[in-house]
Design a protein around this motif. Structure first.
Motif, mmCIF file in Angstrom:
data_model
loop_
_atom_site.group_PDB
_atom_site.id
_atom_site.type_symbol
_atom_site.label_atom_id
_atom_site.label_comp_id
_atom_site.label_asym_id
_atom_site.label_seq_id
_atom_site.Cartn_x
_atom_site.Cartn_y
_atom_site.Cartn_z
ATOM 1 N N SER A 29 0.730 -0.884 0.342
ATOM 2 C CA SER A 29 -0.220 -0.543 -0.119
ATOM 3 C C SER A 29 1.315 1.276 0.149
ATOM 4 C CB SER A 29 -0.939 0.147 1.197
ATOM 5 O OG SER A 29 -2.099 -1.068 0.752
ATOM 6 N N GLU B 94 -6.019 -5.738 -1.943
ATOM 7 C CA GLU B 94 -6.293 -4.343 -1.521
ATOM 8 C C GLU B 94 -5.700 -3.077 -2.824
ATOM 9 O OE1 GLU B 94 -9.374 -3.487 2.448
ATOM 10 O OE2 GLU B 94 -8.033 -2.849 1.728
ATOM 11 N N ASN C 180 -6.457 -0.263 2.690
ATOM 12 C CA ASN C 180 -5.473 0.197 1.899
ATOM 13 C C ASN C 180 -4.897 2.181 1.559
ATOM 14 O OD1 ASN C 180 -3.386 -0.160 -0.962
ATOM 15 N ND2 ASN C 180 -5.199 0.879 -1.403
ATOM 16 N N GLY D 68 -2.203 2.513 4.241
ATOM 17 C CA GLY D 68 -1.208 2.635 3.192
ATOM 18 C C GLY D 68 -0.814 3.641 2.567
ATOM 19 N N VAL D 69 -1.182 4.030 1.996
ATOM 20 C CA VAL D 69 -1.733 4.713 0.422
ATOM 21 C C VAL D 69 -1.161 5.924 0.986
ATOM 22 C CG1 VAL D 69 -2.820 5.463 -1.531
ATOM 23 C CG2 VAL D 69 -2.633 3.612 -1.193
ATOM 24 N N GLY E 72 -0.103 6.932 3.670
ATOM 25 C CA GLY E 72 1.560 5.919 4.656
ATOM 26 C C GLY E 72 2.411 6.668 3.259
#
Lengths: 289, 317
Positions: free
Chosen positions: A121, A155, B63, B66-67, B69
């Protein structure tokens, strides 16, 4: 796009040999995730000596998603001068910054590791930021067959394809091992590549020590227009060090000094046949960190 | 609902949209993310007019964090938006590990916290403040109205750690005028001061509006009381809280959160270290799943409506 640095395979192999020796030295005092470190030595040599354009502005980035595999990265970072070899022997010592699982502020590492399923991610977020700024920066994310059991990975696999992140490469270290045993037994993730291609990625399956295959796969990843690229890297724990083969199903290795010294002698090209026979009689540890 | 001068409060449309649009127009490094709730979290203008500063991740809250981050580690300031419940339940580990360990940083805006969501346990979060309060370095802001929400979003952008903002959407009451209260992270705000004795009410977020409603009833009964609004639950000026409570007959906390781990706990922890303080009663969501329905309905069920708050305070005296 700036081309990566050229390095002949003999030089890459020599770097991998040094990385393996560093991994062994790091493990002597307190043990370590040496099996993974040794298995990834070849791809680390290819990354840090050839593929990652560290002089680029901004430089290419390796995002380690499986923190337990940090040994290989530390050892590779020593080859490019980020760490001194002596300091790395404090691996896992109390108070040392050379931790088993690195944090975002650990030099040479991009993210806080240790909780699986979060690296891709973040790598995708980085790739998106660079792409939107039209920067020629590539992100390589190192994951594993065990880690892709985490749902959050998928994801981000979906996300990377949707945003056409062709500046993103994911390496899945497919060693068929995880903490509780063989990945095939614990929770089968195979076949890996078709899962990614079904999500809109391109990719290749490469043996962990196949330098030509690795270089070819990275080359392919650079012309994977509009699609992120996965390299399914088939490895075996402790690869490249025959004298440690009896630990090849061990998540964590603790061993007597004689075992590590033998491994170092082997990596220096010494004759280990006699010593190896005696070594094989010794009981292996329980594999718990 | 009355404002602080006793006049009916103005309703403001989509204050978060106003704030984030102002910020994005001035700061190209700010990127807003949504997990398929942009239309339900007042994120209208940036996706349409500044698409390069918007990232849609689909129904994928892990996500999302996470993205965010990854963007934070690439020169951007991410603002991740979702319902509060998804941020702190489904994606909690990702928020903390990907956005909260530093040195990089980001903002998470959790909409409809506490009982602001009409759907039950799966959409209501009673524990978001409790969880974030124990994260080292995290900042938690619980604004009381549209103005403070706008100020909080502005203040969060340059704060040096993970910031979590509890947010309302849609038509939001405006009790404060912009620039009037000089919102700053960490500060507390006396909204009513009636002597040093009597009842001291401490509140945060929309519960400050509930406290102000109860205050009207208490005034009509001549119950001396003061109100301290605590929008910044972490960091927090706990010395000011201790001082506010010292010498009072009674201290009351009112919050749109479980009575465990939120403002009530913050005040209890503060007073436990002080030698001279009032008895404390915590009002909020009890240790049970809240009912569903309109906010007014749920408040009545939980004795958090103005009449119940005022009556319970008077019974305690």
């Amino acid at each position: 796009m700036n081309a990566p640095g050229k390095c002949d395979i003999a030089e890459l192999k020599e770097t991998a040999r040094k990385i393996r020796k560093t991994v062994i030295r790091m493990s002597i005092e307190r043990g370590g995730f040496a099996g993974q470190g040794l298995a990834l030595a070849d791809v680390m040599a290819v990354l840090y000596r050839s593929e990652l354009r560290l002089q680029n502005s901004p430089p290419d980035r390796l995002v380690l998603s499986v923190g337990h595999n940090a040994m290989a990265v530390y050892a590779a970072l020593a080859e490019i001068g980020v760490y001194g070899h002596d300091e790395l022997t404090s691996y896992s010592a109390e108070g040392s910054r050379i931790e088993q699982v690195p944090m975002e502020d650990t030099p040479g590492f991009e993210i806080t590791n240790g909780s699986l399923g979060q690296g891709l991610s973040q790598a995708a977020g980085m790739a998106l930021a660079h792409k939107r700024r039209s920067e020629d920066t590539r992100i390589v994310c190192l994951s594993s067959d065990g880690e892709i059991q985490e749902g959050s990975v998928w994801e981000s696999v979906m996300f990377a394809a949707h945003y056409r992140l062709d500046n993103l490469v994911m390496i899945v270290d497919d060693n068929d091992m995880q903490v509780d045993g063989s990945t095939s037994d614990v929770m089968c993730v195979r076949p890996i590549l078709p899962k990614f291609t079904a999500f809109g990625w391109n990719g290749a399956v490469v043996a962990g020590d196949d330098y030509e295959g690795l270089l070819r796969a990275f080359e392919q990843s650079r012309s994977s227009a509009g699609r992120p690229f996965v390299i399914v890297l088939q490895t075996e724990l402790c690869a490249g060090v025959r004298s440690l083969a009896r630990f090849s199903r061990r998540h964590f290795i603790r061993a007597p000094l004689s075992t590590w010294n033998l491994a170092l002698r082997e990596l220096d090209g010494g004759d280990i046949r006699e010593a190896l026979a005696a070594e094989r009689e010794m009981p292996a540890d329980d594999g718990l960190p | 609902m009355l404002n602080l001068t006793g006049r009916p409060a103005v309703m403001v449309k989509a204050p978060f949209d106003t704030a984030i649009t102002e910020i994005c127009r001035k700061r190209p490094e700010v990127v807003v993310l949504s997990a398929d709730l942009a239309l339900y979290t007042d994120l209208f203008t940036v996706p349409r007019e500044l698409p390069g500063q918007f990232v849609q991740v689909g129904v994928a809250e892990q996500n999302l964090m996470g993205v965010a981050g990854g963007l934070a580690k690439s020169g951007c300031i991410p603002v991740a938006t979702t319902f509060a419940v998804y941020a702190v339940r489904r994606a909690y580990d990702h928020m903390v590990i990907s956005m909260g360990t530093g040195p990089s940083r980001g903002v998470v805006v959790g909409f409809l916290p506490g009982i602001l969501n009409p759907l039950r346990v799966h959409h209501q979060t009673l524990e978001d403040v409790a969880k974030l309060r124990s994260v080292p370095g995290a900042c938690i802001i619980d604004p009381m109205d549209a103005t403070e929400l706008i100020d909080a979003v502005h203040a969060s952008i340059d704060h040096p750690s993970l910031v979590y903002i509890r947010a309302e959407r849609g038509m939001v009451p405006k009790l404060l005028n912009r620039g009037e209260t000089a919102f700053a992270i960490g500060r507390v705000y006396p909204l009513r001061s009636e002597g040093d004795g009597g009842v001291g009410i401490l509140s945060s977020g929309v519960a400050t509006r509930w406290a102000l409603e109860a205050s009207v009833i208490l005034q009509s009964r001549d119950i001396a009381h003061s109100i301290l609004h605590v929008p910044s639950l972490k960091p927090c000026d706990t010395a000011a809280i201790a001082q506010f409570c010292a010498g009072r007959r009674l201290a009351i906390t009112v919050e749109n959160h479980s009575i465990i781990g939120g403002l009530g706990s913050l005040v209890a922890e503060t007073l436990a270290g002080s030698s001279r303080h009032a008895p404390l009663v915590r009002m909020g969501i009890p240790d049970a799943w809240a009912p569903g329905g309109s906010v007014d309905h749920i408040r009545r069920q939980l004795s958090l409506d103005a009449e119940s708050i005022a009556r319970n305070i008077m019974e305690l005296l």
